[in-house]
Design a protein around this motif. Structure first.
Motif, PDB file in Angstrom:
ATOM      1  N   VAL A 168      19.857  38.811  18.655  1.00 45.52           N
ATOM      2  CA  VAL A 168      19.141  39.599  19.749  1.00 45.52           C
ATOM      3  C   VAL A 168      18.856  41.080  19.569  1.00 45.52           C
ATOM      4  CG1 VAL A 168      19.657  40.555  22.165  1.00 45.52           C
ATOM      5  CG2 VAL A 168      20.423  38.209  21.789  1.00 45.52           C
ATOM      6  N   ILE A 169      17.745  41.395  19.775  1.00 44.91           N
ATOM      7  CA  ILE A 169      17.225  42.869  19.738  1.00 44.91           C
ATOM      8  C   ILE A 169      17.188  43.164  21.222  1.00 44.91           C
ATOM      9  CG2 ILE A 169      15.674  44.502  19.076  1.00 44.91           C
ATOM     10  CD1 ILE A 169      14.792  42.578  16.843  1.00 44.91           C
ATOM     11  N   THR A 170      18.062  44.266  21.787  1.00 42.82           N
ATOM     12  CA  THR A 170      17.918  44.900  23.028  1.00 42.82           C
ATOM     13  C   THR A 170      17.857  46.318  22.998  1.00 42.82           C
ATOM     14  OG1 THR A 170      19.429  44.801  25.148  1.00 42.82           O
ATOM     15  CG2 THR A 170      20.499  45.190  22.884  1.00 42.82           C
ATOM     16  N   GLY A 171      17.929  46.770  24.279  1.00 43.09           N
ATOM     17  CA  GLY A 171      17.508  48.481  24.205  1.00 43.09           C
ATOM     18  C   GLY A 171      16.521  48.709  25.351  1.00 43.09           C
ATOM     19  N   GLY A 172      16.317  49.807  25.908  1.00 40.59           N
ATOM     20  CA  GLY A 172      15.719  50.177  26.979  1.00 40.59           C
ATOM     21  C   GLY A 172      14.061  50.175  26.648  1.00 40.59           C
ATOM     22  N   PRO A 173      13.416  50.330  27.700  1.00 37.33           N
ATOM     23  CA  PRO A 173      11.819  50.256  27.437  1.00 37.33           C
ATOM     24  C   PRO A 173      11.644  51.458  26.271  1.00 37.33           C
ATOM     25  CG  PRO A 173      12.553  51.374  29.672  1.00 37.33           C
ATOM     26  CD  PRO A 173      13.705  50.882  28.792  1.00 37.33           C
ATOM     27  N   GLY A 174      10.462  51.144  25.717  1.00 35.76           N
ATOM     28  CA  GLY A 174       9.732  52.063  24.581  1.00 35.76           C
ATOM     29  C   GLY A 174      10.488  52.283  23.607  1.00 35.76           C
ATOM     30  N   ALA A 175      11.563  51.485  23.091  1.00 38.98           N
ATOM     31  CA  ALA A 175      12.319  51.890  21.853  1.00 38.98           C
ATOM     32  C   ALA A 175      11.817  51.025  20.658  1.00 38.98           C
ATOM     33  CB  ALA A 175      13.662  51.425  22.413  1.00 38.98           C
ATOM     34  N   ALA A 216      22.403  41.051  33.145  1.00 41.26           N
ATOM     35  CA  ALA A 216      23.802  41.646  33.434  1.00 41.26           C
ATOM     36  C   ALA A 216      23.441  43.122  33.822  1.00 41.26           C
ATOM     37  CB  ALA A 216      24.877  41.076  33.319  1.00 41.26           C
ATOM     38  N   GLY A 217      23.108  43.492  32.566  1.00 45.08           N
ATOM     39  CA  GLY A 217      23.136  45.060  32.472  1.00 45.08           C
ATOM     40  C   GLY A 217      21.967  45.587  33.565  1.00 45.08           C
ATOM     41  N   TYR A 218      20.853  44.771  33.439  1.00 41.94           N
ATOM     42  CA  TYR A 218      19.651  45.137  34.400  1.00 41.94           C
ATOM     43  C   TYR A 218      20.184  45.190  35.874  1.00 41.94           C
ATOM     44  CZ  TYR A 218      15.702  44.773  37.359  1.00 41.94           C
ATOM     45  OH  TYR A 218      14.940  45.245  38.465  1.00 41.94           O
ATOM     46  N   LEU A 219      21.259  44.438  36.324  1.00 39.89           N
ATOM     47  CA  LEU A 219      21.668  44.259  37.708  1.00 39.89           C
ATOM     48  C   LEU A 219      22.654  45.350  37.881  1.00 39.89           C
ATOM     49  CD1 LEU A 219      22.235  40.601  38.141  1.00 39.89           C
ATOM     50  CD2 LEU A 219      20.649  42.173  39.448  1.00 39.89           C
ATOM     51  N   ALA A 230      25.327  43.730  42.641  1.00 37.76           N
ATOM     52  CA  ALA A 230      26.535  42.917  42.051  1.00 37.76           C
ATOM     53  C   ALA A 230      25.846  41.936  40.930  1.00 37.76           C
ATOM     54  CB  ALA A 230      27.129  42.183  43.105  1.00 37.76           C
ATOM     55  N   ILE A 231      26.752  41.547  40.044  1.00 40.32           N
ATOM     56  CA  ILE A 231      26.198  40.477  39.130  1.00 40.32           C
ATOM     57  C   ILE A 231      26.978  39.256  39.665  1.00 40.32           C
ATOM     58  CG2 ILE A 231      26.669  39.482  36.596  1.00 40.32           C
ATOM     59  CD1 ILE A 231      27.009  42.536  35.937  1.00 40.32           C
ATOM     60  N   PRO A 232      26.021  38.183  40.222  1.00 41.39           N
ATOM     61  CA  PRO A 232      26.642  37.003  40.828  1.00 41.39           C
ATOM     62  C   PRO A 232      27.323  36.172  39.894  1.00 41.39           C
ATOM     63  CG  PRO A 232      23.978  37.364  41.191  1.00 41.39           C
ATOM     64  CD  PRO A 232      24.585  38.202  40.058  1.00 41.39           C
ATOM     65  N   ALA A 233      28.145  35.238  40.261  1.00 36.09           N
ATOM     66  CA  ALA A 233      28.867  34.372  39.385  1.00 36.09           C
ATOM     67  C   ALA A 233      28.114  33.501  38.194  1.00 36.09           C
ATOM     68  CB  ALA A 233      29.831  33.514  40.216  1.00 36.09           C
ATOM     69  N   ALA A 263      23.066  50.817  29.793  1.00 40.70           N
ATOM     70  CA  ALA A 263      23.547  49.387  30.508  1.00 40.70           C
ATOM     71  C   ALA A 263      23.620  48.315  29.959  1.00 40.70           C
ATOM     72  CB  ALA A 263      22.799  49.407  31.902  1.00 40.70           C
ATOM     73  N   VAL A 264      22.583  47.975  28.859  1.00 37.37           N
ATOM     74  CA  VAL A 264      22.541  46.713  28.388  1.00 37.37           C
ATOM     75  C   VAL A 264      23.523  46.729  27.307  1.00 37.37           C
ATOM     76  CG1 VAL A 264      20.078  46.327  29.121  1.00 37.37           C
ATOM     77  CG2 VAL A 264      20.360  47.501  27.017  1.00 37.37           C
ATOM     78  N   THR A 265      23.653  47.975  26.448  1.00 29.59           N
ATOM     79  CA  THR A 265      24.686  47.537  25.275  1.00 29.59           C
ATOM     80  C   THR A 265      26.251  47.691  25.971  1.00 29.59           C
ATOM     81  OG1 THR A 265      24.707  50.215  25.205  1.00 29.59           O
ATOM     82  CG2 THR A 265      23.181  48.985  23.689  1.00 29.59           C
ATOM     83  N   GLY A 266      26.198  48.273  27.453  1.00 28.93           N
ATOM     84  CA  GLY A 266      27.674  47.932  27.559  1.00 28.93           C
ATOM     85  C   GLY A 266      27.785  46.470  28.253  1.00 28.93           C
ATOM     86  N   SER A 267      26.712  45.790  28.718  1.00 25.56           N
ATOM     87  CA  SER A 267      26.830  44.481  29.104  1.00 25.56           C
ATOM     88  C   SER A 267      27.194  43.675  27.827  1.00 25.56           C
ATOM     89  CB  SER A 267      25.508  44.039  29.770  1.00 25.56           C
ATOM     90  OG  SER A 267      25.646  42.757  30.154  1.00 25.56           O
ATOM     91  N   TYR A 268      26.429  43.885  26.864  1.00 25.42           N
ATOM     92  CA  TYR A 268      26.775  42.996  25.454  1.00 25.42           C
ATOM     93  C   TYR A 268      28.208  43.122  25.244  1.00 25.42           C
ATOM     94  CZ  TYR A 268      22.258  41.332  24.862  1.00 25.42           C
ATOM     95  OH  TYR A 268      20.918  40.382  25.079  1.00 25.42           O
ATOM     96  N   ARG A 269      28.649  44.518  25.152  1.00 29.07           N
ATOM     97  CA  ARG A 269      30.258  44.595  24.767  1.00 29.07           C
ATOM     98  C   ARG A 269      31.013  43.841  25.762  1.00 29.07           C
ATOM     99  NH1 ARG A 269      27.970  49.823  24.350  1.00 29.07           N
ATOM    100  NH2 ARG A 269      27.879  50.704  22.279  1.00 29.07           N
TER     101      ARG A 269
END
Length: 184
Positions: free
Chosen positions: A10-17, A93-96, A102-105, A149-155
């Protein structure tokens, strides 16, 4: 899973990166890639004046992204060699979380079941690279919050984000090739 998730990067990050440019370079180098769903979903929803837009119904937008990411993962099961994804299920999940929702089950379950290589490449906010357009309405401050948010979600889901250098596409490609070693 029918295939080893260790070949899914996966390559993740914010917009414009620079994620999209990097994915294009990976594809040009012969790697299989899976595009991000966000822009396509926005274009489709705008075309039909639909509600699934981040500035209309963030929860619905997240559900549409979840479906896209799960389908991309399933389609990648039949490809040979490494596959590079522009975002993955934990991004939803990071976006939510970023949106204060809330992150639904079922999204939590999806992030635990749909797996990628533990090492995730994270494109950091990069002011010199950042630009807004019709589909990218976020400002740079939101890009920074998105990255967190997204890097925290991956962690949270057991991954290890490694920050890509703020460097040319060729240098980023070399960085990735060095990190994936024998998997590449």
């Amino acid at each position: 899973m029918n295939r080893d998730d260790n070949a899914f990067f996966v390559i993740t990050g914010g917009p414009g990166a620079g994620k999209t440019s990097l994915l294009a370079a990976l594809a040009e180098a012969g790697y299989a890639t899976a595009p991000e769903g966000g822009r396509a979903i926005i274009r489709d929803q705008v075309a039909i004046d639909g509600p699934g837009l981040p500035w209309r119904e963030r929860g619905l937008f997240a559900e549409l992204m979840l479906g896209w990411d799960m389908r991309s993962h399933a389609q990648a099961q039949v490809q040979g060699g490494p596959v590079f994804f522009d975002r993955g299920v934990p991004d939803v999940a990071g976006y939510l979380a970023l949106s204060g929702l809330a992150i639904p089950a079922h999204i939590e379950r999806a992030a635990r079941q749909v797996r990628y290589r533990r090492l995730v490449f994270a494109a950091p906010p990069w002011r010199e690279n950042f630009a807004q357009d019709a589909e990218r309405k976020q400002d740079f401050a939101e890009a920074e919050r998105t990255f967190a948010a997204v890097t925290g979600s991956y962690r949270d889901f057991g991954y290890e984000p490694v920050e890509l250098p703020r460097a040319s596409v060729a240098e980023r490609l070399a960085f990735i090739r060095e990190r994936i070693g024998a998997a590449g």
